[in-house]
Design a protein around this motif. Structure first.
Motif, PDB file in Angstrom:
ATOM      1  N   PHE A 194       0.790  -1.065  -0.017  1.00  0.00           N
ATOM      2  CA  PHE A 194      -0.042   0.070   0.139  1.00  0.00           C
ATOM      3  C   PHE A 194       0.916   1.217  -0.025  1.00  0.00           C
ATOM      4  N   LEU A 195       1.705   1.253   0.753  1.00  0.00           N
ATOM      5  CA  LEU A 195       2.707   2.308   1.104  1.00  0.00           C
ATOM      6  C   LEU A 195       3.560   2.634  -0.389  1.00  0.00           C
ATOM      7  N   ASP A 196       3.849   1.554  -1.116  1.00  0.00           N
ATOM      8  CA  ASP A 196       4.558   1.799  -2.085  1.00  0.00           C
ATOM      9  C   ASP A 196       3.587   2.413  -3.341  1.00  0.00           C
ATOM     10  N   VAL A 197       2.355   2.258  -3.356  1.00  0.00           N
ATOM     11  CA  VAL A 197       1.444   2.845  -4.150  1.00  0.00           C
ATOM     12  C   VAL A 197       1.322   4.203  -4.088  1.00  0.00           C
ATOM     13  N   VAL A 198       1.058   4.512  -2.674  1.00  0.00           N
ATOM     14  CA  VAL A 198       0.938   5.922  -2.181  1.00  0.00           C
ATOM     15  C   VAL A 198       2.115   6.712  -2.440  1.00  0.00           C
ATOM     16  N   GLY A 199       3.227   6.025  -2.343  1.00  0.00           N
ATOM     17  CA  GLY A 199       4.470   6.931  -2.360  1.00  0.00           C
ATOM     18  C   GLY A 199       4.850   7.218  -3.540  1.00  0.00           C
ATOM     19  N   LYS A 200       4.214   6.459  -4.663  1.00  0.00           N
ATOM     20  CA  LYS A 200       4.650   6.767  -6.135  1.00  0.00           C
ATOM     21  C   LYS A 200       3.523   7.622  -6.878  1.00  0.00           C
ATOM     22  N   GLU A 201       2.289   7.725  -6.293  1.00  0.00           N
ATOM     23  CA  GLU A 201       1.420   8.429  -6.887  1.00  0.00           C
ATOM     24  C   GLU A 201       1.574   9.957  -6.696  1.00  0.00           C
ATOM     25  N   MET A 202       1.747  10.503  -7.865  1.00  0.00           N
ATOM     26  CA  MET A 202       2.161  11.834  -7.861  1.00  0.00           C
ATOM     27  C   MET A 202       1.147  12.816  -8.791  1.00  0.00           C
ATOM     28  N   SER A 259      -2.210  14.797  -9.838  1.00  0.00           N
ATOM     29  CA  SER A 259      -3.125  15.567  -9.349  1.00  0.00           C
ATOM     30  C   SER A 259      -4.477  15.290  -9.765  1.00  0.00           C
ATOM     31  N   PRO A 260      -5.710  15.513  -8.721  1.00  0.00           N
ATOM     32  CA  PRO A 260      -5.244  16.042  -7.392  1.00  0.00           C
ATOM     33  C   PRO A 260      -5.103  14.844  -6.231  1.00  0.00           C
ATOM     34  N   VAL A 261      -5.121  13.627  -6.713  1.00  0.00           N
ATOM     35  CA  VAL A 261      -4.996  12.620  -5.602  1.00  0.00           C
ATOM     36  C   VAL A 261      -3.565  12.439  -5.146  1.00  0.00           C
ATOM     37  N   GLY A 262      -2.484  12.622  -5.883  1.00  0.00           N
ATOM     38  CA  GLY A 262      -1.105  12.528  -5.384  1.00  0.00           C
ATOM     39  C   GLY A 262      -0.801  13.486  -4.621  1.00  0.00           C
ATOM     40  N   PRO A 263      -1.040  14.767  -4.372  1.00  0.00           N
ATOM     41  CA  PRO A 263      -0.812  15.717  -3.161  1.00  0.00           C
ATOM     42  C   PRO A 263      -1.364  15.275  -2.100  1.00  0.00           C
ATOM     43  N   LEU A 264      -2.624  14.710  -2.129  1.00  0.00           N
ATOM     44  CA  LEU A 264      -3.271  14.171  -0.753  1.00  0.00           C
ATOM     45  C   LEU A 264      -2.535  13.041   0.062  1.00  0.00           C
ATOM     46  N   PHE A 265      -2.236  12.088  -1.094  1.00  0.00           N
ATOM     47  CA  PHE A 265      -1.275  10.995  -0.676  1.00  0.00           C
ATOM     48  C   PHE A 265      -0.080  11.450  -0.030  1.00  0.00           C
ATOM     49  N   GLN A 266       0.749  12.309  -0.893  1.00  0.00           N
ATOM     50  CA  GLN A 266       2.095  12.833  -0.270  1.00  0.00           C
ATOM     51  C   GLN A 266       1.697  13.396   1.153  1.00  0.00           C
ATOM     52  N   ALA A 267       0.571  14.232   1.249  1.00  0.00           N
ATOM     53  CA  ALA A 267       0.650  15.141   2.617  1.00  0.00           C
ATOM     54  C   ALA A 267       0.297  14.150   3.500  1.00  0.00           C
ATOM     55  N   GLY A 268      -0.546  12.793   3.244  1.00  0.00           N
ATOM     56  CA  GLY A 268      -0.622  11.993   4.114  1.00  0.00           C
ATOM     57  C   GLY A 268       0.754  11.434   4.752  1.00  0.00           C
TER      58      GLY A 268
END
Length: 399
Positions: free
Chosen positions: A32-40, A42-51
């Motif tokens: 899960f973290l691998d996917v979240v970390g690589k999703e860049m 917009s607009p989903v990526g910034p939310l993932f990165q902030a989390g």
């Protein structure tokens, strides 16, 4: 409808990516973290990165509190006389370009002529990047237990606990992005940074520390060098530009890199000479954090953090004073027997405490090259966040 359709497609892509990682053997959390970390995107990526950033901050604060409360419970038998142990942390220095380890160019002429030096020709890093390798080489925990490395103090604190005066001299900047390294520096009672000039800028401070020491004082000093970090031509004064004349890009690169090794040879020899003048039980341990790629093959790789046969092997050696060698003949015999074994940076903190006669709960004599109980173990390392284990990383020969 379009937003719902796009959202459904994204969720499907995420699910496929997580499933692929699970099939490859990764845990559910890691996948899960691998996917979240690589999703860049917009607009989903910034939310993932902030989390992720928030999660990392919370974890960092938790580890900081654990480190603050950690104690080794270190003990040391009373011993008369002075003791001085110096740990020099190298940077991007691979053994393939050291004449001490068989390189054709004489890049380490002074060290080769210095009595009391024992080299470790088959030393493997725990990670080909500084932010992981340096904390690991100063921790009694294995790289396979990275959370424990983050949560516990470095062996500098073990020296504190048994009454040593501890120093951390660094030619590298106090970088807040350097992960755990700046926190480890504060384990020393007296940290100091030299952010201008070459590594030699630390020598006057080292000599002053030694000159101020009184008979019977016990010192532990860390010197964190810039070593052979890119750009190599900036790591040495002009008088050390002995190697040159390269016509191709790689030849010029190797010339500059070899000059940086020549300067490291001088710096280490000066450090050893300064310590040797104190006439007591003393030792100087040198270990680079990792090696370096120098456009060695058709992949044309440069730098480190890649996990190759060029940035995983790392240069390392130890010098022991005559006084300490005479006091510890059994340990010297063990050192000579184990110096050529397949070693990892994880062996060094156990070895240093063992040599200094410091006991802790976590100290494992099977990992100390100074112990007759030494046992070779599989060597693990982290590359780009992935833990790998490899017993036989080849020591590639530089052309």
């Amino acid at each position: 409808p379009w937003a719902l359709a796009i959202g459904a497609v994204l969720l499907g892509v995420y699910a496929l990516a997580v499933g692929r990682n699970l099939e490859a053997g990764a845990s559910a959390e890691r996948s899960f973290l691998d996917v979240v970390g690589k999703e860049m995107s917009s607009p989903v990526g910034p939310l993932f990165q902030a989390g992720l950033a928030l999660q990392m901050q919370v974890q960092s604060e938790a580890f900081r509190k654990q480190r603050a409360s950690h104690s080794f419970g270190a003990t040391k038998a009373a011993a008369a006389g002075s003791e001085i142990y110096v740990w020099v942390i190298g940077e991007s220095s691979r053994p393939q370009n050291w004449s001490l380890f068989g390189y054709a160019r004489d890049t380490t002429p002074t060290l080769r002529a210095t009595p009391g030096i024992v080299g470790f020709p088959d030393m493997l890093t725990t990670a080909p990047h500084t932010s992981v390798a340096v904390p690991s080489m100063l921790s009694l925990r294995p790289i396979t237990n990275w959370p424990a490395i983050l949560a516990e103090r470095s062996i500098v604190s073990a020296f504190n606990e048994v009454g040593f005066r501890t120093y951390w001299l660094s030619a590298q900047a106090a970088d807040s992005w350097a992960g755990l390294v700046p926190q480890i520096a504060t384990d020393a009672a007296r940290p100091r940074y030299f952010t201008s000039g070459n590594d030699g800028a630390m020598l006057d401070a080292l000599q002053q520390i030694l000159a101020d020491a009184k008979p019977g004082d016990k010192l532990f000093i860390v010197l964190h060098t810039k070593g052979s970090h890119f750009e190599y031509s900036r790591r040495y004064p002009p008088e050390f530009a002995r190697f040159g004349g390269g016509k191709t890009r790689r030849e010029r690169l190797v010339d500059e890199y070899d000059n940086s090794i020549l300067y490291t040879d001088w710096f280490l020899a000066e450090t050893i000479a300064a310590v040797a003048q104190r006439k007591g039980r003393s030792a100087v341990l040198y270990a680079s954090d990792h090696g370096e790629n120098l456009l060695d093959d058709n992949r044309q790789l440069l730098g480190h953090a890649l996990g190759t046969a060029y940035d995983l092997p790392t240069a390392a050696l130890v010098w022991v004073s005559d006084e300490l060698a005479r006091a510890r003949p059994q340990q010297m015999q063990a050192l000579r027997a184990h110096a050529t074994a397949k070693l990892s940076l994880s062996n060094l903190p156990h070895s240093m405490l063992d040599l200094a006669g410091i006991e802790t709960r976590e100290l494992d004599p099977r990992l100390s090259v100074f112990s007759d109980r030494f046992t070779p173990t599989p060597r693990s390392y982290i590359v780009r966040g992935e833990l790998r284990s490899e017993m036989d990383i080849p020591l590639a020969k530089a052309p």
